[in-house]
Design an enzyme around this catalytic site. Structure first.
Site, PDB file in Angstrom:
ATOM      1  CG  ASN A 131      -1.807   0.953   1.299  1.00 62.42           C
ATOM      2  OD1 ASN A 131      -1.992   1.921   0.417  1.00 62.42           O
ATOM      3  ND2 ASN A 131      -2.602   1.188   2.571  1.00 62.42           N
ATOM      4  CE  LYS A 170      -0.366   2.960   4.750  1.00 64.50           C
ATOM      5  NZ  LYS A 170      -0.264   2.992   6.145  1.00 64.50           N
ATOM      6  CG  HIS A 192      -5.989   1.442   5.263  1.00 62.14           C
ATOM      7  ND1 HIS A 192      -5.525   2.276   6.019  1.00 62.14           N
ATOM      8  CD2 HIS A 192      -4.717   0.552   5.064  1.00 62.14           C
ATOM      9  CE1 HIS A 192      -4.032   2.165   6.363  1.00 62.14           C
ATOM     10  NE2 HIS A 192      -3.824   0.966   5.788  1.00 62.14           N
ATOM     11  CD  GLU A 223      -3.564  -2.754   7.238  1.00 59.32           C
ATOM     12  OE1 GLU A 223      -2.442  -2.690   6.883  1.00 59.32           O
ATOM     13  OE2 GLU A 223      -4.378  -1.977   6.872  1.00 59.32           O
TER      14      GLU A 223
END
EC number: 5.3.1.1
Length: 248
Positions: A11, A13, A95, A165
């Protein structure tokens, strides 16, 4: 062996530019990657097309978000159809930064999951507890509730990867111990067995995210119910190759 193919997602981001993406793509393309590991890179929306054009065809690309409808007056949003039009097959949804920075609810995330799957995208669906929730002893309650909103919107689990996560371990340098991670993954699999089906519980991949590094990945990867990683900062560095090869 579980029969579940190891899955490593990066990821990126809100990081990178064309120059750094090309450099990273060249590094990944020339590396010897474990052929038994599925690799997906989550690029910023504006670079989805570019990342897809630069990465080897064996490496898939993911969007980091999408909306719950196909098109319309939703300024700043993108749809699964647009993502697919860029040659991209995956999307990351739920997320913790979408949940906690942008205020996305469990309900909205569930709706996004349903729409993405209906449109043929694979979904990396994220769940995880905050530090105060872990310290209060409600980790299971939180992740089960988040998982239920996702599960209620899934018809075909073959296109879903669940990413656990723990929020307290994202970008903090703190990592759940292999035992802590395995415990939650095992409980999630039991929840799926009870609330979805034994077949789904056995087949769905549950990956771990939260300050995964080249140094921590091998021991984490050895855990029975841990089927891969969703990697943040380390996915922008050459050590991402070590993480991809954690099962090699």
């Amino acid at each position: 062996m579980s029969g579940r193919k190891f899955f490593v997602g990066g990821n990126w981001k809100m990081n990178g530019d064309k120059k750094s993406i090309e450099e990273l793509a060249n590094t990944l393309n020339s590396a010897k990657l474990n052929p038994d590991t599925e690799v997906v890179c989550g690029a910023p929306t504006i670079y989805l097309d570019y990342a897809r054009s630069k990465l080897d065809p064996n490496i898939d690309v993911a969007a980091q978000n999408c909306y719950k409808v196909a098109k319309g007056a939703f300024t700043g949003e993108i749809s699964p159809a647009m993502i697919k039009d860029c040659g991209v097959k995956w999307v990351i949804l739920g997320h913790s930064e979408r949940r906690h920075v942008f205020g996305e609810s469990d309900e909205l995330i569930g709706q996004k999951v349903a729409h993405a799957l209906e449109n043929g995208l694979g979904v990396i669906a994220c769940i995880g507890e905050k530090l105060d929730e872990r310290e209060a002893g409600i980790t299971e309650k939180v992740v089960f509730a988040q998982t239920k909103f996702i599960a209620d919107n899934v018809k075909d689990w073959s296109k879903v990867v669940l990413a656990y996560e723990p929020v307290w371990a994202i970008g903090t340098g703190k990592t759940a111990s292999p035992q802590q991670a395995q415990e939650v993954h095992d409980k999630l699999r039991q929840w799926l067995k009870t609330n979805v089906s034994e077949a789904v519980a056995n087949s769905v991949r549950i990956i771990y995210g939260g300050s995964v590094t080249g140094g921590t990945c091998k021991e984490l990867a050895s855990q029975k119910d841990l089927d891969g990683f969703l990697v943040g900062g380390a996915s922008l560095k050459p050590e991402f190759i070590d993480i991809i090869n954690a099962k090699a």
